[in-house]
Write a protein that holds these residues in place. Structure first.
Motif, PDB file in Angstrom:
ATOM      1  N   TRP A 197       5.069 -26.551  61.264  1.00  0.00           N
ATOM      2  CA  TRP A 197       6.408 -26.345  60.702  1.00  0.00           C
ATOM      3  C   TRP A 197       6.266 -26.485  59.195  1.00  0.00           C
ATOM      4  N   ALA A 198       6.929 -25.619  58.452  1.00  0.00           N
ATOM      5  CA  ALA A 198       6.846 -25.685  56.995  1.00  0.00           C
ATOM      6  C   ALA A 198       8.221 -25.490  56.376  1.00  0.00           C
ATOM      7  N   ASP A 199       8.478 -26.232  55.321  1.00  0.00           N
ATOM      8  CA  ASP A 199       9.712 -26.062  54.561  1.00  0.00           C
ATOM      9  C   ASP A 199       9.721 -24.667  53.938  1.00  0.00           C
ATOM     10  N   LYS A 200      10.887 -24.022  53.929  1.00  0.00           N
ATOM     11  CA  LYS A 200      10.976 -22.639  53.461  1.00  0.00           C
ATOM     12  C   LYS A 200      10.564 -22.486  52.000  1.00  0.00           C
ATOM     13  N   ILE A 201      10.762 -23.541  51.215  1.00  0.00           N
ATOM     14  CA  ILE A 201      10.413 -23.470  49.790  1.00  0.00           C
ATOM     15  C   ILE A 201       9.096 -24.210  49.512  1.00  0.00           C
ATOM     16  N   GLY A 202       9.082 -25.505  49.776  1.00  0.00           N
ATOM     17  CA  GLY A 202       7.903 -26.310  49.463  1.00  0.00           C
ATOM     18  C   GLY A 202       6.707 -26.014  50.332  1.00  0.00           C
ATOM     19  N   GLY A 203       6.936 -25.424  51.519  1.00  0.00           N
ATOM     20  CA  GLY A 203       5.839 -25.199  52.448  1.00  0.00           C
ATOM     21  C   GLY A 203       5.039 -23.942  52.207  1.00  0.00           C
ATOM     22  N   THR A 204       5.396 -23.148  51.214  1.00  0.00           N
ATOM     23  CA  THR A 204       4.664 -21.910  50.934  1.00  0.00           C
ATOM     24  C   THR A 204       3.445 -22.209  50.064  1.00  0.00           C
ATOM     25  N   GLY A 205       2.376 -21.472  50.320  1.00  0.00           N
ATOM     26  CA  GLY A 205       1.190 -21.601  49.474  1.00  0.00           C
ATOM     27  C   GLY A 205       0.289 -22.775  49.792  1.00  0.00           C
ATOM     28  N   LEU A 206       0.553 -23.505  50.871  1.00  0.00           N
ATOM     29  CA  LEU A 206      -0.307 -24.630  51.231  1.00  0.00           C
ATOM     30  C   LEU A 206      -1.566 -24.126  51.929  1.00  0.00           C
ATOM     31  N   PRO A 207      -2.700 -24.835  51.801  1.00  0.00           N
ATOM     32  CA  PRO A 207      -3.959 -24.357  52.400  1.00  0.00           C
ATOM     33  C   PRO A 207      -3.863 -24.213  53.907  1.00  0.00           C
ATOM     34  N   GLY A 208      -4.334 -23.075  54.419  1.00  0.00           N
ATOM     35  CA  GLY A 208      -4.265 -22.793  55.849  1.00  0.00           C
ATOM     36  C   GLY A 208      -5.548 -23.142  56.581  1.00  0.00           C
ATOM     37  N   LYS A 209      -5.645 -22.652  57.800  1.00  0.00           N
ATOM     38  CA  LYS A 209      -6.765 -22.988  58.698  1.00  0.00           C
ATOM     39  C   LYS A 209      -8.114 -22.635  58.080  1.00  0.00           C
TER      40      LYS A 209
END
Length: 461
Positions: A197-209
């Motif tokens: 689950w990711a915040d619509k604003i703060g959760g973008t651009g975080l490192p993925g799998k």
């Protein structure tokens, strides 16, 4: 009150000095003011008439410095509400009880502003209630934390795995005011499915799998957790000392803090619960919540993995890991009657019986696995099935004729180290799958006869 008590009190003469001594020995900080007003009756300042040692210590002055001086001229860590409250007590003659938090002392105080003597005079009595406040806050935090844990546990157990996890991750992200909450399945250090689950604003651009695997975060997290199940990193700058490459390439400027919890089954790590960029200003017990939730998630993840493993084994061939006959039949039933294009390729290993007879079944099994690997590498594993000892079939829906023929040609070129017979048929619809499979089977036997004819000629020569 009895007459005797009245007679006793009437014979006691308390001087002003006696009263001041009594106030001096109060267990709480105490002071007496005369309020100073302008001609319009607005309080401008307050003059100290008395202050006990406890109050003097509280404001960092001696009693001699305070008495006779004014509030604004002597008290630095003052509470501006005192002017308003002194007006209520000294001018309006109303008693007031209030609580306040002092940031300088990191303590809670309850104070009484009470009218004394006559209009224009008041006293303040200050009681340290920090211990009581902290107990109250801890009770609130404990209750909120426990209620949250129970709510998530009930939802996880009452719903299917993904629905329960989706709800729990969102709830965790919201209560921790985080940018992302995620579960990363892992098996022997390999990353599996990721649920997030990711915040619509703060959760973008975080490192993925891919990034997490590339920089081996699993090893880093295990070192950070040590013998614990949860690690809370309040400042990722600490990671710079442990792994400067990870800090500079991934964390710096993207993740400021994180929490990671190990998800375990019988002591073995089967995944991680990851919380990114959570808030430091929270009214819950963060460690207790994350640790408890991770235990419930571990149990659900374990059951989910076991269920998927059983389902996988029921639909996949144990030797080759391709779809088995059951999976093949389900695919046929699904496609039967559908108006979609389909490509079917029937494949058989040439000479498997001779290899089994001459070199043993282990060698034969190795040839079967090698053939399965070649077939899967060309057509993609999800379209491939082993339906007999040396028989494979490929069924690809929604594929063009040209693309399918290209794939079949790749198979023939790639099968250099093995000998196979293949028959392929393409149709613009899948309405009669049995007929298509029968045609592919017959074409495979034509190919096999050509192989054996050539093989016999070479043998005679």
């Amino acid at each position: 009150m009895s007459n005797k008590e009245n007679d006793i009190l009437s014979n006691i003469d308390y001087s002003a000095q006696d009263i001041l001594y009594m106030l001096r020995d109060l267990p709480d900080a105490c002071c007496i003011f005369q309020v100073l007003t302008d001609p319009f009756g607005t309080v401008q300042d307050m003059q100290f008439l008395f202050a006990n040692e406890k109050y003097a210590s509280l404001v960092g002055k001696s009693t001699s410095e305070l008495i006779g001086s004014t509030y604004y001229n002597t008290v630095n860590n003052r509470d501006e509400d005192w002017i308003r409250l002194s007006y209520q007590a000294a001018i309006m003659r109303q008693s007031v009880i209030n609580s306040t938090y002092n940031t300088q002392f990191n303590r809670w105080f309850e104070f009484w502003a009470v009218p004394v003597y006559k209009k224009g005079f008041c006293a303040f009595i200050i009681h340290d209630v920090t211990a009581e406040k902290r107990k109250e806050v801890n009770r609130v935090i404990t209750t909120k934390s426990n209620n949250f844990i129970l709510e998530c546990a009930k939802y996880l157990s009452a719903n299917d795995f993904k629905k329960g996890i989706k709800y729990t991750l969102k709830a965790l992200g919201n209560i921790l005011k985080a940018d992302r909450a995620a579960i990363l399945e892992t098996y022997q250090g390999e990353c599996g499915e990721v649920l997030a689950w990711a915040d619509k604003i703060g959760g973008t651009g975080l490192p993925g799998k891919e990034i997490l695997e590339q920089y081996d975060f699993y090893t880093l997290w295990q070192k950070q957790m040590g013998d614990n199940n949860v690690y809370i990193c309040d400042d990722v700058a600490m990671v710079n000392a442990q792994n400067s490459e990870v800090y500079k390439a991934v964390l710096h400027g993207t993740i400021s803090r994180y929490i990671v919890a190990a998800l375990k089954d019988r002591g073995n790590i089967i995944g991680y619960l990851l919380i990114d960029n959570y808030s430091l200003d929270l009214d819950i017990n963060v460690k207790e919540v994350v640790e408890s939730i991770s235990i419930f998630i571990s149990e659900e993840l374990r059951n989910y993995v076991i269920t998927n493993e059983l389902m996988y084994r029921n639909t996949h061939d144990e030797l080759t890991d391709l779809g088995n006959r059951r999976s093949y039949n389900e695919t046929i039933s699904m496609l039967e009657g559908m108006d979609v294009s389909v490509g079917v390729c029937f494949i058989d290993i040439n000479g498997l019986k001779n290899i089994n007879d001459s070199y043993g079944h282990d060698e034969g099994d190795e040839l079967i696995k090698e053939t399965a690997g070649v077939v899967a590498s060309v057509f993609k594993k999800k379209y491939c099935y082993r339906i007999g000892g040396d028989e494979f079939i490929v069924i690809i829906p929604n594929i063009t004729r040209d693309h399918f023929e290209e794939e079949v040609s790749k198979l023939r070129k790639k099968a250099k180290t093995i000998s196979i017979a293949a028959g392929a048929i393409w149709s613009d619809n899948a309405r009669d799958m049995e007929n298509l499979i029968d045609q592919a089977d017959k074409l495979m036997y034509v190919d096999k006869e050509a192989y054996f004819g050539e093989h016999e000629r070479r043998h005679k020569i």
